[in-house]
Motif scaffolding. Structure first.
Motif, PDB file in Angstrom:
ATOM      1  N   GLY A  10       0.808  -1.211   0.000  1.00 40.80           N
ATOM      2  CA  GLY A  10       0.000   0.000   0.000  1.00 40.80           C
ATOM      3  C   GLY A  10       0.843   1.263   0.000  1.00 40.80           C
ATOM      4  N   MET A  11       0.156   2.419  -0.058  1.00 41.39           N
ATOM      5  CA  MET A  11       0.846   3.714  -0.136  1.00 41.39           C
ATOM      6  C   MET A  11       0.161   4.726   0.759  1.00 41.39           C
ATOM      7  N   SER A  12       0.942   5.663   1.261  1.00 38.85           N
ATOM      8  CA  SER A  12       0.395   6.708   2.124  1.00 38.85           C
ATOM      9  C   SER A  12      -0.290   7.772   1.279  1.00 38.85           C
ATOM     10  N   GLU A  13      -1.138   8.564   1.924  1.00 36.34           N
ATOM     11  CA  GLU A  13      -1.841   9.636   1.216  1.00 36.34           C
ATOM     12  C   GLU A  13      -0.867  10.670   0.660  1.00 36.34           C
ATOM     13  N   ASP A  14       0.194  10.972   1.413  1.00 36.46           N
ATOM     14  CA  ASP A  14       1.197  11.939   0.944  1.00 36.46           C
ATOM     15  C   ASP A  14       1.906  11.427  -0.303  1.00 36.46           C
ATOM     16  N   PHE A  15       2.218  10.123  -0.316  1.00 28.86           N
ATOM     17  CA  PHE A  15       2.906   9.554  -1.476  1.00 28.86           C
ATOM     18  C   PHE A  15       1.998   9.522  -2.694  1.00 28.86           C
ATOM     19  N   LEU A  16       0.709   9.266  -2.483  1.00 29.60           N
ATOM     20  CA  LEU A  16      -0.237   9.201  -3.598  1.00 29.60           C
ATOM     21  C   LEU A  16      -0.286  10.501  -4.385  1.00 29.60           C
ATOM     22  N   ALA A  17      -0.041  11.630  -3.699  1.00 28.61           N
ATOM     23  CA  ALA A  17      -0.082  12.931  -4.368  1.00 28.61           C
ATOM     24  C   ALA A  17       1.015  13.062  -5.425  1.00 28.61           C
ATOM     25  N   HIS A  18       2.079  12.253  -5.313  1.00 28.70           N
ATOM     26  CA  HIS A  18       3.199  12.327  -6.266  1.00 28.70           C
ATOM     27  C   HIS A  18       3.391  11.005  -7.008  1.00 28.70           C
ATOM     28  N   LEU A  19       2.396  10.146  -6.957  1.00 27.37           N
ATOM     29  CA  LEU A  19       2.526   8.791  -7.476  1.00 27.37           C
ATOM     30  C   LEU A  19       2.937   8.739  -8.939  1.00 27.37           C
ATOM     31  N   PHE A  20       2.404   9.655  -9.759  1.00 26.50           N
ATOM     32  CA  PHE A  20       2.649   9.591 -11.193  1.00 26.50           C
ATOM     33  C   PHE A  20       3.808  10.487 -11.646  1.00 26.50           C
ATOM     34  N   ASP A  21       4.528  11.071 -10.688  1.00 24.41           N
ATOM     35  CA  ASP A  21       5.707  11.859 -11.040  1.00 24.41           C
ATOM     36  C   ASP A  21       6.844  10.918 -11.433  1.00 24.41           C
ATOM     37  N   PRO A  22       7.636  11.277 -12.461  1.00 23.20           N
ATOM     38  CA  PRO A  22       8.757  10.407 -12.871  1.00 23.20           C
ATOM     39  C   PRO A  22       9.756  10.182 -11.744  1.00 23.20           C
ATOM     40  N   PHE A  23      10.284   8.974 -11.674  1.00 23.68           N
ATOM     41  CA  PHE A  23      11.319   8.558 -10.735  1.00 23.68           C
ATOM     42  C   PHE A  23      10.863   8.586  -9.274  1.00 23.68           C
ATOM     43  N   THR A  24       9.541   8.578  -9.053  1.00 24.27           N
ATOM     44  CA  THR A  24       9.028   8.587  -7.685  1.00 24.27           C
ATOM     45  C   THR A  24       8.963   7.166  -7.147  1.00 24.27           C
ATOM     46  N   ARG A  25       9.572   6.952  -5.970  1.00 23.76           N
ATOM     47  CA  ARG A  25       9.541   5.654  -5.307  1.00 23.76           C
ATOM     48  C   ARG A  25       9.422   5.877  -3.814  1.00 23.76           C
ATOM     49  N   GLY A  26       8.574   5.094  -3.166  1.00 27.99           N
ATOM     50  CA  GLY A  26       8.376   5.223  -1.734  1.00 27.99           C
ATOM     51  C   GLY A  26       9.558   4.651  -0.960  1.00 27.99           C
ATOM     52  N   ALA A  27       9.804   5.203   0.227  1.00 25.57           N
ATOM     53  CA  ALA A  27      10.930   4.743   1.042  1.00 25.57           C
ATOM     54  C   ALA A  27      10.767   3.280   1.439  1.00 25.57           C
ATOM     55  N   ALA A  28       9.515   2.845   1.611  1.00 24.58           N
ATOM     56  CA  ALA A  28       9.269   1.477   2.072  1.00 24.58           C
ATOM     57  C   ALA A  28       9.605   0.434   1.007  1.00 24.58           C
ATOM     58  N   VAL A  29       9.703   0.864  -0.258  1.00 25.19           N
ATOM     59  CA  VAL A  29       9.972  -0.099  -1.339  1.00 25.19           C
ATOM     60  C   VAL A  29      11.259   0.238  -2.077  1.00 25.19           C
ATOM     61  N   ALA A  30      12.124   1.026  -1.429  1.00 25.71           N
ATOM     62  CA  ALA A  30      13.362   1.451  -2.088  1.00 25.71           C
ATOM     63  C   ALA A  30      14.260   0.260  -2.418  1.00 25.71           C
ATOM     64  N   HIS A  31      14.094  -0.854  -1.685  1.00 25.66           N
ATOM     65  CA  HIS A  31      14.935  -2.026  -1.912  1.00 25.66           C
ATOM     66  C   HIS A  31      14.474  -2.864  -3.095  1.00 25.66           C
ATOM     67  N   ILE A  32      13.294  -2.560  -3.652  1.00 27.15           N
ATOM     68  CA  ILE A  32      12.755  -3.327  -4.766  1.00 27.15           C
ATOM     69  C   ILE A  32      13.197  -2.702  -6.086  1.00 27.15           C
ATOM     70  N   GLU A  33      13.644  -3.535  -7.027  1.00 23.75           N
ATOM     71  CA  GLU A  33      14.162  -3.031  -8.300  1.00 23.75           C
ATOM     72  C   GLU A  33      13.109  -2.245  -9.065  1.00 23.75           C
ATOM     73  N   GLY A  34      13.560  -1.220  -9.785  1.00 22.91           N
ATOM     74  CA  GLY A  34      12.663  -0.438 -10.632  1.00 22.91           C
ATOM     75  C   GLY A  34      13.210   0.952 -10.850  1.00 22.91           C
ATOM     76  N   THR A  35      12.721   1.597 -11.901  1.00 22.16           N
ATOM     77  CA  THR A  35      13.185   2.950 -12.224  1.00 22.16           C
ATOM     78  C   THR A  35      12.295   4.032 -11.630  1.00 22.16           C
ATOM     79  N   GLY A  36      11.077   3.661 -11.227  1.00 23.19           N
ATOM     80  CA  GLY A  36      10.136   4.680 -10.796  1.00 23.19           C
ATOM     81  C   GLY A  36       9.468   5.374 -11.964  1.00 23.19           C
ATOM     82  N   LEU A  37       9.554   4.765 -13.170  1.00 21.65           N
ATOM     83  CA  LEU A  37       8.964   5.367 -14.373  1.00 21.65           C
ATOM     84  C   LEU A  37       7.695   4.664 -14.830  1.00 21.65           C
ATOM     85  N   GLY A  38       7.465   3.441 -14.356  1.00 17.67           N
ATOM     86  CA  GLY A  38       6.359   2.640 -14.882  1.00 17.67           C
ATOM     87  C   GLY A  38       5.008   3.323 -14.789  1.00 17.67           C
ATOM     88  N   LEU A  39       4.674   3.891 -13.622  1.00 17.39           N
ATOM     89  CA  LEU A  39       3.370   4.531 -13.463  1.00 17.39           C
ATOM     90  C   LEU A  39       3.297   5.864 -14.199  1.00 17.39           C
TER      91      LEU A  39
END
Length: 205
Positions: free
Chosen positions: A135-164
């Motif tokens: 899941g995601m916090s309300e604060d993070f949801l406000a920036h969910l579709f910004d390029p290269f955005t990744r939550g601190a809780a999932v920083a260890h998971i591979e990805g560019t932060g560009l998919g969404l």
């Protein structure tokens, strides 16, 4: 040592595929931001596209012992549009659901045909991807579709932060709509609505 060579080749292939995916994401994001990305329009079977998506994502859910639940209720199967970009949107959402859902979790994929917004003779669909992930916090949801955005809780998971960001750009390009509901520890639900011109069904030979 054939087994060792085969293992090394498999790792090279996997790394190459991963690198190619990263490059393609960066290129797609660049095209979207510059307005240089186009959509093809041809007749395709939505049902076949959904089957392709399921075939691609199912090995990932099996690997994490996740339950993948799929339901579809569509009347118009043949539509005019860009099947590859539709497939890309759905795979981005499903891949994220699998990636951010722990082993033994659940991923739901629901496809519904809904009334078109305004123009008769068109077909509109709602695609829902729901998971039991982090899941995601309300604060993070406000920036969910910004390029290269990744939550601190999932920083260890591979990805560019560009998919969404790419998904949102493609949905916007198609004149569609994307929404999300989420809360920490209770999973996420993404809904995408896309509308197409209905195509004539091909006659059986």
């Amino acid at each position: 040592e054939p087994e060792k060579v085969a293992d090394c080749l498999a790792k090279i292939h996997l790394s190459g595929s991963h690198l190619l995916g990263l490059i393609n994401e960066v290129l797609d994001m660049s095209k979207i931001e510059s307005g240089n990305i186009g959509l093809s329009e041809s007749s395709f079977s939505l049902g076949e596209t959904l089957n392709t998506v399921l075939q691609i994502i199912r090995p990932d859910t099996d690997r994490k012992d996740q339950r993948l639940a799929f339901r579809s209720s569509i009347q118009n199967d043949a539509v005019l549009g860009d099947s590859m970009r539709v497939q890309q949107i759905l795979l981005n959402l499903l891949s994220n659901a699998v990636k951010f859902t722990p082993e033994g979790g659940r991923v739901e994929f629901l496809v519904e045909e809904i009334p078109p917004d305004s123009v008769p003779g068109r077909a509109r669909y709602r695609f829902t991807v729901r998971d039991t992930g982090v899941g995601m916090s309300e604060d993070f949801l406000a920036h969910l579709f910004d390029p290269f955005t990744r939550g601190a809780a999932v920083a260890h998971i591979e990805g560019t932060g560009l998919g969404l960001s790419i998904t949102k750009g493609l949905v916007d390009l198609m004149g569609g709509r994307i929404t999300v509901e989420s809360s920490p520890g209770r999973g996420s639900t993404f809904r995408v609505e896309l509308e197409f011109e209905a195509a004539a069904e091909e006659a059986e030979p």
